[in-house]
Design an enzyme around this catalytic site. Structure first.
Site, mmCIF file in Angstrom:
data_model
loop_
_atom_site.group_PDB
_atom_site.id
_atom_site.type_symbol
_atom_site.label_atom_id
_atom_site.label_comp_id
_atom_site.label_asym_id
_atom_site.label_seq_id
_atom_site.Cartn_x
_atom_site.Cartn_y
_atom_site.Cartn_z
ATOM 1 N N CYS A 391 9.348 -8.201 -3.562
ATOM 2 C CA CYS A 391 9.388 -9.319 -2.616
ATOM 3 C C CYS A 391 8.584 -10.502 -3.164
ATOM 4 O O CYS A 391 9.077 -11.225 -4.015
ATOM 5 C CB CYS A 391 8.908 -8.869 -1.246
ATOM 6 N N GLN A 395 9.312 -13.276 -6.209
ATOM 7 C CA GLN A 395 9.197 -14.736 -6.092
ATOM 8 C C GLN A 395 8.239 -15.278 -7.159
ATOM 9 O O GLN A 395 8.503 -16.310 -7.777
ATOM 10 C CB GLN A 395 8.730 -15.099 -4.683
ATOM 11 N N HIS A 517 12.077 -4.760 -0.215
ATOM 12 C CA HIS A 517 10.966 -3.828 -0.444
ATOM 13 C C HIS A 517 11.512 -2.416 -0.691
ATOM 14 O O HIS A 517 11.688 -1.655 0.262
ATOM 15 C CB HIS A 517 10.052 -3.778 0.790
ATOM 16 N N GLU A 519 10.018 0.083 -1.712
ATOM 17 C CA GLU A 519 9.015 1.112 -1.395
ATOM 18 C C GLU A 519 9.209 1.729 -0.015
ATOM 19 O O GLU A 519 8.811 2.868 0.211
ATOM 20 C CB GLU A 519 7.597 0.547 -1.529
HETATM 21 N N1 GLN Z 1 5.730 -14.676 1.543
HETATM 22 C C1 GLN Z 1 7.012 -14.438 1.016
HETATM 23 C C2 GLN Z 1 8.109 -14.809 2.010
HETATM 24 O O1 GLN Z 1 7.869 -14.954 3.175
HETATM 25 C C3 GLN Z 1 7.160 -12.996 0.570
HETATM 26 C C4 GLN Z 1 7.016 -12.005 1.674
HETATM 27 C C5 GLN Z 1 6.758 -10.591 1.198
HETATM 28 O O2 GLN Z 1 6.362 -10.370 0.070
HETATM 29 N N2 GLN Z 1 6.951 -9.608 2.061
HETATM 30 O O3 GLN Z 1 9.239 -14.970 1.658
#
Ligand code: GLN
Length: 560
Positions: A391, A395, A517, A519
Site C-alpha cells: 500500500c 506509493q 494489503h 498481509e
Molecule cells: N496513505 C496512503 C493512502 O491513503 C496509503 C494507505 C495505506 O498504506 N494503508 O492512500
C-alpha cells in the site's frame, strides 16, 4: 413499559464467552482464536465476535499507538486486530458483524430513540443498551450459519466500560440456557521472585470481580511463564468454584500457533463440548502440529527489514509480521525482523540496510517518515535486495521511481505535498470533495487483473484475484509511460485497467509492490503468494537452498 427483549433464536447455536482479568495484553484474542481452531478441528462451523468497549464506531480513525493495527475484512470493515487472529486461526473470512463497539451500540440505540422506536420509554443502559448488545451477538449466529460462536469481550473484568457487555453476556445464560453457553475467563498467574512462587491471588480477585457482575466462569485459563503444577491449579479451582480439570495452564509458547495445541492437550476441547452437549469427536490438529514442528525446526535465518513509523510498536504491523512468518515457515527458514525507523532514517545513510536479505515497506498514513521509505525503495532497487511494498510501500516505490524517471525530486503524493509538480500518487477526481476522514477510503475486497507472464501472475497462478484495500490515494495514470521506460511493469490493475494495483520491476530479483494489503489474507497454512515469493527471493539473497513450496495449496486470493 417493558421494552421488548431481542428474540431468542430457535437456532441451536452455542456461545463461548471469553473474558479477561488481572491485566490486559494476556492474549485473549489468541485464546479466543485458538478455541475457534480446536472447535473447527472437530468439523464444527465456528464464527467469532469481538466486543470492544471503546466509544469509537470502529478503530479506523484510531492511532496505531492507541490500538495497534487496523485489520480490514473482505466487506471493508475496519476492525480490531484480534479479528486478524480469528481469521488466521480459523481460516475463515469474517464480516463487519464480527466487531461490535460501544460506539456502534450507542449510535444504533440513539438512532432508534430518535425514530421513536422505544415508544416513549426512558432509554437506559439496562435494558436498551444490553438488548442491543445481545441482538448483535445473536445476529452473528443467525447470519454466519455457525454452530458455535466464540465471543471475546475486550477490556478487563472490572473496567467501567466493559460492564454493559458483561451484563449482556450474563443475561444470555438465562436467555439461551446453561447448556448453550460457556464462560471462559483468562487471567495472569504471576511469578513473584523473592518468594519464588506463582501467585493465584490476582486470579482469585479477578474471578470475584466477575462473580460480582453475576458471571460464574466455567473454565479458567491461566497465563504464566511456565506450566502451573496441579497443586496451584487445584487451589484456583477451589477458590474460583470450577472443576479442577477446568483450570487450564497456558504457559508462554515459542509460537502463538502452538496455543490451540496446548489448550487441546489440556483437555479443554472435550470439557467444552461436554458442557455444551455437543458430540465430542476427536480434533484433527495434524496441520497445526506440522506447522509448529516446522516453525520450531527451522534454523536458517533470513533478515528482513521493516521500514515503518511505529517500530517500537510491532502490533501496528501485526498482519505484516504474521504474513512474513507464514512465508518463512513455507520455506523452512526463520524470519528475523529488523525494525528500521523511517522517520529518523537519513536518506543518504545505507547502514541501517546492511546485511538485509529483504526490505518491506508497510502501509501508513501521513507524511512522517516518507523520505525514509522512499530511500528504502531506492536502496533496494540499486542493490538488488528484494523489496515488498504494501500500500504506502507501493506509493513510496512509485515516487522513488518517478523521481528517477523524471530526473526531479519534486515527485510526490498529494497526501504529503499538495502542490507537487508531479503528483505520481493522487486522489481520483471524484474523491476531491471528501472532508470526513472516517469511512472515506477504498476499503475491502476488490478484483485485480494480472498480466500473464509477470512475476505477480506467476506467484498467484491466476489471472484474476481479490485483495483487501485500505487507502485513499491511487497511482496517477499520467505517469505509467514514464515509469515503464525504467522497466516498471503494471502487472496488476483493476479489471477496467483504470487503477494500478501491482507494480513490479523487470531485471530485479524481486521488486513487487501492491496498492492493496496482501498481509490481511495470509494464513499460517497458506502463505500469501506475493509474500511467499518475496521470502523465496530473500532466501536466495541469503544464499540458502530454496525449498520447494508446499504442494497443492489453494491460493486464498484467487477466490473472492
Ligand atoms: N496513505 C496512503 C493512502 O491513503 C496509503 C494507505 C495505506 O498504506 N494503508 O492512500
Amino acid at each position: 413499559m417493558r421494552p421488548s427483549a431481542p428474540a431468542v433464536p430457535l437456532v441451536t447455536t452455542k456461545f463461548v464467552f471469553v473474558t479477561g482479568g488481572v491485566v490486559s495484553g494476556l492474549g485473549k484474542g489468541i485464546t479466543a482464536a485458538s478455541l475457534g481452531t480446536i472447535l473447527t478441528a472437530r468439523g464444527l462451523r465456528v464464527s467469532l465476535l469481538k466486543l470492544d468497549p471503546y466509544i469509537n464506531i470502529d478503530p479506523g480513525t484510531m492511532s496505531p499507538y492507541q490500538h495497534g493495527e487496523v485489520f480490514v475484512l473482505d466487506d471493508g470493515a475496519e476492525t480490531d486486530l484480534d479479528l486478524g487472529h480469528y481469521e488466521r486461526f480459523v481460516d475463515c473470512s469474517l464480516t463487519r458483524a464480527s466487531n461490535v463497539t460501544t460506539g456502534k451500540i450507542y449510535s444504533e440505540v440513539i438512532a432508534k430513540e430518535r425514530r421513536g422506536d422505544y415508544l416513549g420509554a426512558t432509554v437506559q443502559v439496562i435494558p436498551h443498551i444490553t438488548n442491543e448488545i445481545k441482538e448483535r451477538i445473536l445476529r452473528v449466529a443467525e447470519t454466519g450459519d455457525a454452530e458455535v460462536v466464540v465471543v471475546e469481550v475486550g477490556g478487563t473484568a472490572g473496567d467501567i466500560e466493559s460492564l454493559p457487555f458483561l451484563e449482556a453476556i450474563r443475561q444470555l445464560k438465562n436467555d439461551l440456557g446453561r447448556r448453550n453457553t460457556f464462560y471462559l475467563h483468562l487471567t495472569l498467574v504471576p511469578f513473584v521472585s523473592g518468594s519464588e512462587e506463582y501467585k493465584s491471588k490476582p486470579t482469585q480477585h479477578s474471578v470475584q470481580t466477575l462473580r460480582g457482575i453475576g458471571i460464574q466462569p466455567d473454565a479458567i485459563v491461566c497465563r504464566s511463564r511456565e506450566r502451573l503444577g496441579t497443586g496451584l491449579r487445584d487451589k484456583i479451582a477451589l477458590f474460583a468454584d470450577v472443576e479442577p480439570q477446568a483450570v487450564i495452564s497456558l504457559p508462554d509458547a515459542p509460537t502463538i500457533y502452538q496455543v490451540p495445541l496446548v489448550l487441546e492437550a489440556s483437555g479443554l476441547g472435550p470439557y467444552l463440548l461436554e458442557h455444551l452437549d455437543l458430540p465430542s469427536g476427536a480434533a484433527d490438529l495434524g496441520a497445526w502440529e506440522r506447522l509448529v514442528a516446522r516453525t520450531l525446526a527451522a534454523t536458517d535465518t533470513v533478515r528482513v527489514g521493516i521500514v515503518g513509523k511505529y517500530v517500537e510498536l510491532p502490533d501496528a504491523y501485526l498482519s505484516v509480521t504474521e504474513a512474513l512468518r507464514h512465508a518463512a515457515v513455507a520455506h523452512d527458514v526463520r524470519c528475523e525482523l529488523r525494525w528500521i525507523n523511517a522517520e529518523t532514517l537519513d536518506p543518504a545513510d545505507t547502514e541501517p540496510f546492511r546485511d538485509l536479505h529483504g526490505i518491506v515497506v508497510p502501509g501508513g498514513f501521513g507524511h512522517r517518515g516518507i523520505e525514509g521509505k522512499i530511500a528504502a525503495s531506492r536502496f533496494a532497487r540499486h542493490t538488488q535486495v528484494p523489496y515488498l511494498g504494501l500500500c504506502l510501500g507501493m506509493q513510496c516505490a512509485s515516487i522513488d521511481l518517478a523521481r528517477e524517471a523524471l530526473g526531479t525530486a519534486d515527485c510526490n503524493s498529494t497526501e504529503f505535498s499538495a502542490f507537487t509538480e508531479h503528483p505520481v500518487i493522487d486522489l481520483l477526481p471524484e474523491q476531491r470533495d471528501v472532508t470526513d476522514l472516517g469511512g472515506t477510503m477504498r476499503l475491502g475486497l476488490y478484483p485485480c487483473k494480472l498480466i500473464p507472464g509477470t512475476r505477480a501472475a506467476r506467484a498467484y497462478g491466476a489471472e484474476l484475484v481479490y485483495e483487501r484495500h485500505r487507502h485513499r490515494f491511487e497511482f496517477n495514470n499520467r505517469y505509467r509511460e514514464r515509469l515503464a521506460q525504467l522497466g516498471v511493469v503494471f502487472s496488476g490493475t483493476s479489471p477496467d485497467d483504470r487503477l494500478v494495483e501491482i507494480i513490479e520491476l523487470q531485471g530485479h530479483p524481486f521488486f513487487v509492490a501492491s496498492q492493496f494489503h496482501p498481509e490481511f489474507r495470509s494464513r499460517p497454512q497458506r502463505p500469501h503468494p506475493l509474500v511467499r515469493d518475496f521470502m523465496e527471493a530473500c532466501v536466495a539473497r541469503a544464499g540458502l537452498a530454496i525449498e520447494p513450496e508446499l504442494p497443492g495449496e489453494a491460493v486464498a486470493s484467487a477466490r473472492p
